[in-house]
Scaffold this motif. Sequence first.
Motif, PDB file in Angstrom:
ATOM      1  N   ARG A  50      51.603  -0.027  68.113  1.00 31.81           N
ATOM      2  CA  ARG A  50      51.951   1.034  68.718  1.00 31.81           C
ATOM      3  C   ARG A  50      52.637   2.339  68.456  1.00 31.81           C
ATOM      4  O   ARG A  50      53.632   2.338  69.171  1.00 31.81           O
ATOM      5  CB  ARG A  50      50.625   1.691  69.456  1.00 31.81           C
ATOM      6  CG  ARG A  50      48.930   1.656  69.518  1.00 31.81           C
ATOM      7  CD  ARG A  50      48.337   2.021  68.856  1.00 31.81           C
ATOM      8  NE  ARG A  50      47.989   4.076  68.218  1.00 31.81           N
ATOM      9  CZ  ARG A  50      47.820   4.219  68.897  1.00 31.81           C
ATOM     10  NH1 ARG A  50      47.010   4.603  69.946  1.00 31.81           N
ATOM     11  NH2 ARG A  50      48.042   6.177  68.799  1.00 31.81           N
ATOM     12  N   GLU A  51      52.696   3.851  68.057  1.00 27.56           N
ATOM     13  CA  GLU A  51      53.886   4.476  68.259  1.00 27.56           C
ATOM     14  C   GLU A  51      54.043   4.713  69.406  1.00 27.56           C
ATOM     15  O   GLU A  51      52.802   5.428  69.655  1.00 27.56           O
ATOM     16  CB  GLU A  51      53.762   5.891  66.899  1.00 27.56           C
ATOM     17  CG  GLU A  51      52.823   6.242  67.297  1.00 27.56           C
ATOM     18  CD  GLU A  51      51.186   5.993  66.973  1.00 27.56           C
ATOM     19  OE1 GLU A  51      50.390   7.113  67.556  1.00 27.56           O
ATOM     20  OE2 GLU A  51      50.444   4.630  67.050  1.00 27.56           O
ATOM     21  N   ARG A  52      54.987   4.704  70.169  1.00 27.37           N
ATOM     22  CA  ARG A  52      54.463   5.243  71.478  1.00 27.37           C
ATOM     23  C   ARG A  52      56.142   5.669  72.398  1.00 27.37           C
ATOM     24  O   ARG A  52      56.113   6.647  72.926  1.00 27.37           O
ATOM     25  CB  ARG A  52      55.333   3.452  72.545  1.00 27.37           C
ATOM     26  CG  ARG A  52      54.915   3.675  73.475  1.00 27.37           C
ATOM     27  CD  ARG A  52      53.984   3.914  74.121  1.00 27.37           C
ATOM     28  NE  ARG A  52      52.643   2.905  73.911  1.00 27.37           N
ATOM     29  CZ  ARG A  52      51.001   3.525  74.838  1.00 27.37           C
ATOM     30  NH1 ARG A  52      51.133   4.172  74.995  1.00 27.37           N
ATOM     31  NH2 ARG A  52      50.371   2.525  74.195  1.00 27.37           N
ATOM     32  N   ILE A  53      56.532   5.884  72.013  1.00 27.13           N
ATOM     33  CA  ILE A  53      58.314   6.567  72.161  1.00 27.13           C
ATOM     34  C   ILE A  53      58.266   7.296  70.849  1.00 27.13           C
ATOM     35  O   ILE A  53      58.847   6.995  69.807  1.00 27.13           O
ATOM     36  CB  ILE A  53      59.575   5.806  73.123  1.00 27.13           C
ATOM     37  CG1 ILE A  53      59.260   4.730  73.698  1.00 27.13           C
ATOM     38  CG2 ILE A  53      60.347   6.419  73.527  1.00 27.13           C
ATOM     39  CD1 ILE A  53      60.116   4.006  74.070  1.00 27.13           C
ATOM     40  N   LEU A  54      58.549   8.400  71.366  1.00 28.09           N
ATOM     41  CA  LEU A  54      59.346   9.427  69.835  1.00 28.09           C
ATOM     42  C   LEU A  54      60.540  10.669  70.052  1.00 28.09           C
ATOM     43  O   LEU A  54      60.229  11.167  71.142  1.00 28.09           O
ATOM     44  CB  LEU A  54      57.851   9.991  69.422  1.00 28.09           C
ATOM     45  CG  LEU A  54      56.532   8.887  69.803  1.00 28.09           C
ATOM     46  CD1 LEU A  54      55.518   9.805  69.954  1.00 28.09           C
ATOM     47  CD2 LEU A  54      56.227   9.270  67.758  1.00 28.09           C
ATOM     48  N   ARG A  55      61.221  10.578  69.407  1.00 30.58           N
ATOM     49  CA  ARG A  55      61.933  11.499  69.756  1.00 30.58           C
ATOM     50  C   ARG A  55      61.760  13.075  69.163  1.00 30.58           C
ATOM     51  O   ARG A  55      61.416  13.360  68.016  1.00 30.58           O
ATOM     52  CB  ARG A  55      63.474  11.480  68.333  1.00 30.58           C
ATOM     53  CG  ARG A  55      64.875  12.196  68.644  1.00 30.58           C
ATOM     54  CD  ARG A  55      65.600  12.127  67.572  1.00 30.58           C
ATOM     55  NE  ARG A  55      65.972  10.902  66.915  1.00 30.58           N
ATOM     56  CZ  ARG A  55      66.970  10.395  67.658  1.00 30.58           C
ATOM     57  NH1 ARG A  55      67.688  11.622  69.020  1.00 30.58           N
ATOM     58  NH2 ARG A  55      67.645   9.192  67.903  1.00 30.58           N
ATOM     59  N   ARG A  56      62.145  13.773  70.050  1.00 30.10           N
ATOM     60  CA  ARG A  56      61.009  14.792  70.560  1.00 30.10           C
ATOM     61  C   ARG A  56      61.534  16.185  69.217  1.00 30.10           C
ATOM     62  O   ARG A  56      60.582  16.587  68.829  1.00 30.10           O
ATOM     63  CB  ARG A  56      61.788  15.575  71.667  1.00 30.10           C
ATOM     64  CG  ARG A  56      60.964  16.957  72.001  1.00 30.10           C
ATOM     65  CD  ARG A  56      61.334  17.219  73.171  1.00 30.10           C
ATOM     66  NE  ARG A  56      61.965  17.875  73.810  1.00 30.10           N
ATOM     67  CZ  ARG A  56      62.547  18.998  73.426  1.00 30.10           C
ATOM     68  NH1 ARG A  56      61.848  20.163  72.837  1.00 30.10           N
ATOM     69  NH2 ARG A  56      64.118  19.102  73.556  1.00 30.10           N
ATOM     70  N   SER A  57      62.484  15.934  68.781  1.00 33.40           N
ATOM     71  CA  SER A  57      63.884  16.923  68.232  1.00 33.40           C
ATOM     72  C   SER A  57      62.402  16.754  66.779  1.00 33.40           C
ATOM     73  O   SER A  57      62.883  17.395  65.338  1.00 33.40           O
ATOM     74  CB  SER A  57      64.727  16.944  67.497  1.00 33.40           C
ATOM     75  OG  SER A  57      64.892  15.567  67.178  1.00 33.40           O
ATOM     76  N   MET A  58      61.634  15.812  66.342  1.00 31.86           N
ATOM     77  CA  MET A  58      61.082  15.170  64.973  1.00 31.86           C
ATOM     78  C   MET A  58      59.379  16.361  64.607  1.00 31.86           C
ATOM     79  O   MET A  58      59.026  15.746  63.713  1.00 31.86           O
ATOM     80  CB  MET A  58      61.405  13.977  64.656  1.00 31.86           C
ATOM     81  CG  MET A  58      62.204  12.747  64.343  1.00 31.86           C
ATOM     82  SD  MET A  58      63.011  12.868  63.362  1.00 31.86           S
ATOM     83  CE  MET A  58      61.973  11.973  61.901  1.00 31.86           C
ATOM     84  N   ASN A  59      59.181  16.188  66.237  1.00 27.13           N
ATOM     85  CA  ASN A  59      57.558  17.584  65.658  1.00 27.13           C
ATOM     86  C   ASN A  59      57.050  16.711  65.771  1.00 27.13           C
ATOM     87  O   ASN A  59      56.200  17.159  64.976  1.00 27.13           O
ATOM     88  CB  ASN A  59      58.873  18.695  65.192  1.00 27.13           C
ATOM     89  CG  ASN A  59      59.358  19.736  65.988  1.00 27.13           C
ATOM     90  OD1 ASN A  59      59.598  19.981  67.141  1.00 27.13           O
ATOM     91  ND2 ASN A  59      60.754  20.079  65.395  1.00 27.13           N
ATOM     92  N   PHE A  60      56.962  15.308  66.558  1.00 23.68           N
ATOM     93  CA  PHE A  60      55.809  14.848  65.834  1.00 23.68           C
ATOM     94  C   PHE A  60      54.451  15.735  66.034  1.00 23.68           C
ATOM     95  O   PHE A  60      54.289  16.287  67.764  1.00 23.68           O
ATOM     96  CB  PHE A  60      56.078  13.447  65.967  1.00 23.68           C
ATOM     97  CG  PHE A  60      56.753  11.981  65.691  1.00 23.68           C
ATOM     98  CD1 PHE A  60      56.427  11.854  64.940  1.00 23.68           C
ATOM     99  CD2 PHE A  60      57.701  11.950  66.409  1.00 23.68           C
ATOM    100  CE1 PHE A  60      57.471  11.184  64.167  1.00 23.68           C
ATOM    101  CE2 PHE A  60      58.198  10.994  65.389  1.00 23.68           C
ATOM    102  CZ  PHE A  60      58.722  10.922  64.713  1.00 23.68           C
TER     103      PHE A  60
END
Length: 344
Positions: A113-123
């Motif tokens: 699963r997509e678990r940790i995401l770079r916040r600046s990418m605005n997912f």
Amino acid sequence: MIAKNESDVIARSVACAKTVADRVIVVDTGSSDDTKKIAEEAGAEVYDFEWCDDFSAARNFSFSLADGDFVMWLDADDVISESDAAQIKDIVSVGDFDVAMLIYKSGDLKYYRERILRRSMNFVWEGAVHEAITPRGQIKYFSAAIEHKKLRPTDPLRNLMIYVKHISKGEYLDERQKFYYGRELYYNKMYSQAIAVLNDFLNGDGWVQNKAEACRVLYYCYAATGNQSAARLSLVRSFLYVPPRAMECCLLADIFLSGGDYNAAKYWYEAALACGENEKDGGFVDERYSGFVPCISLCVVYDRLGDYKTAFDWNERAGSFLPNDLSYINNKRYLSSKLNGEIK
């Protein structure tokens, strides 16, 4: 994380989150128990969100509260082992990714699963139920795992009723949501409706992994309604979308075994052992079907053929996967007696 009436597990999850995160944010969607109080006492920041029958809306609100370089999400009944927490801290300290794909374990199933995401990418989370983020940018896979450990079952009608409410408002279900709607219908034993929805989904342009799973769910639906021919064809149909997977091979073998076609059963159980599993393709993986299940089943096949020595050997191979399994232990005792003590 988002939570509602999770007083039995929230402290555990917050404690796990604190081992890897600078801030732990719990968004409460309307608890009537002590979830909020327990979460705060455990060290989380707690915020309220008015529930609107949309998990993505709640998730997106929770993400809007984060201010770190990376955002990680959890469910309230997720746990992180000490070793996995150490890996996660190392992953984030390097930080050379936009999406960190981690293993998600739930019972015998595991998948990425997509678990940790770079916040600046605005997912952005999408989907009222079974919400997800579409990964993009630099995507990396890691061996660290999150384990989903429920202490009590979820209301089986919850997700289905959310779908019904959205459909009654005239809202359109995209292909992914159509697949999950069909699966919820199956879970609630509404087999005819599930068959209609899932066959419609298979005619669309949905993700191939969802299509393969839809075929397996159709197998269960047709089997439940007594249409064995359609059930078998549904399993074969899954091969149009992805290479044969171990579970589908075992299910096909089960059909032949129950019908007394032992040669065909052997072929498909052996295929299950040979096909392997690609954990990174996004599909669900149940490792039992890549090892223990086909081995113990081949033991049954050879026992019915009267070849007790080969049956014993397959049972021993099954035991190498699950040495404490009662079926393995009982088979060993039975087959040893058949072989008149030749094998100790």
